[in-house]
Design a protein around this motif. Sequence first.
Motif, PDB file in Angstrom:
ATOM      1  N   ARG A  13       0.852  -1.192   0.000  1.00 12.99           N
ATOM      2  CA  ARG A  13       0.000   0.000   0.000  1.00 12.99           C
ATOM      3  C   ARG A  13       0.876   1.226   0.000  1.00 12.99           C
ATOM      4  NH1 ARG A  13      -3.706  -2.026   4.566  1.00 12.99           N
ATOM      5  NH2 ARG A  13      -5.237  -3.181   3.404  1.00 12.99           N
ATOM      6  N   GLY A  14       0.399   2.265  -0.622  1.00 15.60           N
ATOM      7  CA  GLY A  14       1.149   3.508  -0.599  1.00 15.60           C
ATOM      8  C   GLY A  14       0.787   4.409  -1.754  1.00 15.60           C
ATOM      9  N   ARG A  15       1.331   5.592  -1.700  1.00 11.07           N
ATOM     10  CA  ARG A  15       1.112   6.577  -2.741  1.00 11.07           C
ATOM     11  C   ARG A  15       2.132   6.368  -3.853  1.00 11.07           C
ATOM     12  NH1 ARG A  15       0.098  12.155   0.291  1.00 11.07           N
ATOM     13  NH2 ARG A  15       0.215  12.779  -1.868  1.00 11.07           N
ATOM     14  N   PRO A  16       1.921   7.009  -4.988  1.00 10.39           N
ATOM     15  CA  PRO A  16       2.940   6.938  -6.041  1.00 10.39           C
ATOM     16  C   PRO A  16       4.280   7.447  -5.519  1.00 10.39           C
ATOM     17  CG  PRO A  16       0.917   7.875  -6.903  1.00 10.39           C
ATOM     18  CD  PRO A  16       0.732   7.757  -5.425  1.00 10.39           C
ATOM     19  N   VAL A  17       5.346   6.818  -5.962  1.00 12.64           N
ATOM     20  CA  VAL A  17       6.690   7.148  -5.492  1.00 12.64           C
ATOM     21  C   VAL A  17       7.195   8.356  -6.276  1.00 12.64           C
ATOM     22  CG1 VAL A  17       9.029   6.269  -5.201  1.00 12.64           C
ATOM     23  CG2 VAL A  17       7.078   4.717  -4.980  1.00 12.64           C
ATOM     24  N   GLY A  18       7.689   9.361  -5.555  1.00 12.98           N
ATOM     25  CA  GLY A  18       8.224  10.556  -6.199  1.00 12.98           C
ATOM     26  C   GLY A  18       9.417  10.219  -7.081  1.00 12.98           C
ATOM     27  N   LEU A  19       9.554  10.931  -8.196  1.00 13.48           N
ATOM     28  CA  LEU A  19      10.639  10.654  -9.138  1.00 13.48           C
ATOM     29  C   LEU A  19      12.018  10.849  -8.522  1.00 13.48           C
ATOM     30  CD1 LEU A  19       9.586  11.994 -12.650  1.00 13.48           C
ATOM     31  CD2 LEU A  19       9.719   9.659 -11.834  1.00 13.48           C
ATOM     32  N   VAL A  20      12.121  11.637  -7.484  1.00 11.03           N
ATOM     33  CA  VAL A  20      13.423  11.861  -6.855  1.00 11.03           C
ATOM     34  C   VAL A  20      13.969  10.549  -6.281  1.00 11.03           C
ATOM     35  CG1 VAL A  20      12.688  12.497  -4.509  1.00 11.03           C
ATOM     36  CG2 VAL A  20      14.689  13.584  -5.528  1.00 11.03           C
ATOM     37  N   SER A  21      13.099   9.610  -5.920  1.00 14.40           N
ATOM     38  CA  SER A  21      13.524   8.313  -5.383  1.00 14.40           C
ATOM     39  C   SER A  21      14.117   7.408  -6.453  1.00 14.40           C
ATOM     40  CB  SER A  21      12.340   7.592  -4.726  1.00 14.40           C
ATOM     41  OG  SER A  21      11.858   8.331  -3.638  1.00 14.40           O
ATOM     42  N   PHE A  22      13.899   7.741  -7.713  1.00 17.61           N
ATOM     43  CA  PHE A  22      14.406   6.936  -8.819  1.00 17.61           C
ATOM     44  C   PHE A  22      15.738   7.458  -9.344  1.00 17.61           C
ATOM     45  CE2 PHE A  22       9.820   6.159  -8.909  1.00 17.61           C
ATOM     46  CZ  PHE A  22       9.793   4.780  -8.958  1.00 17.61           C
ATOM     47  N   GLY A  23      16.511   8.097  -8.497  1.00 14.61           N
ATOM     48  CA  GLY A  23      17.838   8.573  -8.873  1.00 14.61           C
ATOM     49  C   GLY A  23      17.808   9.765  -9.806  1.00 14.61           C
ATOM     50  N   ALA A  24      16.881  10.676  -9.597  1.00 15.06           N
ATOM     51  CA  ALA A  24      16.777  11.862 -10.452  1.00 15.06           C
ATOM     52  C   ALA A  24      17.983  12.762 -10.243  1.00 15.06           C
ATOM     53  CB  ALA A  24      15.496  12.627 -10.129  1.00 15.06           C
ATOM     54  N   LYS A  25      18.528  13.260 -11.363  1.00 12.81           N
ATOM     55  CA  LYS A  25      19.630  14.213 -11.266  1.00 12.81           C
ATOM     56  C   LYS A  25      19.573  15.188 -12.427  1.00 12.81           C
ATOM     57  CE  LYS A  25      22.740  10.460 -12.344  1.00 12.81           C
ATOM     58  NZ  LYS A  25      24.060   9.924 -12.272  1.00 12.81           N
ATOM     59  N   SER A  75      15.458  -2.069 -16.038  1.00 14.93           N
ATOM     60  CA  SER A  75      15.986  -2.513 -17.320  1.00 14.93           C
ATOM     61  C   SER A  75      16.073  -1.401 -18.360  1.00 14.93           C
ATOM     62  CB  SER A  75      15.113  -3.643 -17.875  1.00 14.93           C
ATOM     63  OG  SER A  75      13.794  -3.174 -18.065  1.00 14.93           O
ATOM     64  N   GLY A  76      15.441  -0.277 -18.113  1.00 13.00           N
ATOM     65  CA  GLY A  76      15.420   0.794 -19.100  1.00 13.00           C
ATOM     66  C   GLY A  76      16.606   1.733 -18.982  1.00 13.00           C
ATOM     67  N   SER A  77      16.573   2.763 -19.801  1.00  8.92           N
ATOM     68  CA  SER A  77      17.616   3.785 -19.745  1.00  8.92           C
ATOM     69  C   SER A  77      17.021   5.043 -19.102  1.00  8.92           C
ATOM     70  CB  SER A  77      18.134   4.086 -21.149  1.00  8.92           C
ATOM     71  OG  SER A  77      17.074   4.541 -21.963  1.00  8.92           O
ATOM     72  N   ARG A  78      17.884   6.012 -18.837  1.00  5.54           N
ATOM     73  CA  ARG A  78      17.437   7.256 -18.231  1.00  5.54           C
ATOM     74  C   ARG A  78      16.574   8.044 -19.204  1.00  5.54           C
ATOM     75  NH1 ARG A  78      18.960   9.191 -13.594  1.00  5.54           N
ATOM     76  NH2 ARG A  78      20.519   8.043 -12.448  1.00  5.54           N
ATOM     77  N   ALA A  79      15.487   8.583 -18.692  1.00  2.00           N
ATOM     78  CA  ALA A  79      14.626   9.461 -19.486  1.00  2.00           C
ATOM     79  C   ALA A  79      14.919  10.894 -19.070  1.00  2.00           C
ATOM     80  CB  ALA A  79      13.165   9.134 -19.219  1.00  2.00           C
ATOM     81  N   LYS A  80      14.919  11.780 -20.038  1.00  2.00           N
ATOM     82  CA  LYS A  80      15.176  13.189 -19.756  1.00  2.00           C
ATOM     83  C   LYS A  80      13.861  13.953 -19.772  1.00  2.00           C
ATOM     84  CE  LYS A  80      19.851  13.090 -21.482  1.00  2.00           C
ATOM     85  NZ  LYS A  80      20.817  13.564 -22.471  1.00  2.00           N
ATOM     86  N   LEU A  81      13.638  14.694 -18.711  1.00  2.00           N
ATOM     87  CA  LEU A  81      12.429  15.505 -18.579  1.00  2.00           C
ATOM     88  C   LEU A  81      12.840  16.969 -18.683  1.00  2.00           C
ATOM     89  CD1 LEU A  81      10.956  13.603 -15.521  1.00  2.00           C
ATOM     90  CD2 LEU A  81      10.380  13.266 -17.911  1.00  2.00           C
ATOM     91  N   LYS A  82      12.661  17.528 -19.853  1.00  2.68           N
ATOM     92  CA  LYS A  82      13.070  18.902 -20.095  1.00  2.68           C
ATOM     93  C   LYS A  82      12.228  19.846 -19.233  1.00  2.68           C
ATOM     94  CE  LYS A  82      14.314  21.865 -23.920  1.00  2.68           C
ATOM     95  NZ  LYS A  82      14.276  22.065 -25.348  1.00  2.68           N
ATOM     96  N   HIS A  83      12.867  20.788 -18.626  1.00  2.00           N
ATOM     97  CA  HIS A  83      12.264  21.830 -17.788  1.00  2.00           C
ATOM     98  C   HIS A  83      11.798  21.341 -16.420  1.00  2.00           C
ATOM     99  CE1 HIS A  83      12.589  24.486 -21.163  1.00  2.00           C
ATOM    100  NE2 HIS A  83      11.770  23.735 -21.899  1.00  2.00           N
TER     101      HIS A  83
END
Length: 188
Positions: free
Chosen positions: A70-82, A99-107
């Motif tokens: 149970r829980g809320r959606p996990v914030g992206l900062v927990s996924f190694g955001a930099k 298994s994926g690669s890093r996604a870039k979130l512009k802005h």
Amino acid sequence: MAGLQTAMSGIKNGTERVLTQAINATVKTMKTQTRMRIGNELNLTAARISKDLTTKKASFGHLSGAVIARGRPVGLVSFGAKKYGGGRGKGIAVKVKRSGSRAKLKHAFILDGMRGNTPGSRGNRQVFFRQMKGGKRVARYQVRTLHGPRIEDIFASDKVRKPLETQAAHLLARNIDKGIADTLRRFG
């Protein structure tokens, strides 16, 4: 069950004792296995996954147990955001799936201790994105917190759940056999 009841016929609460111990041992092991399987899917630490997992233990009156997510959606900062792009930066790079690669979130940007009424943002580090109008960021618009998937959604997927159910069935059978042998040894 018939064999278990026959073996425990001379021991008071013998069947319940064996089943309770077997279920509780199985649930404890399955919580660890669940955490590992979810960790194979998501780029999260074991501690963060464990935060959303709990167990329900068996008792003599209630012979069932469970691993619950149970829980809320996990914030992206927990996924190694930099940050990427240097200086003021172009945005945030994040890797959600193992298994994926890093996604870039512009802005997108990271803030510590954001003050405001955005759910889940008060007093902690999160990744934010300012809402846009007509493809442009508008300074007066509110920022929103960006999230990845919930632990419980990954747990509910067939890719994770089905192998865990099979493993739990085998483990429970083994724990019942061990419980019968231990109880018979203890009570003669």
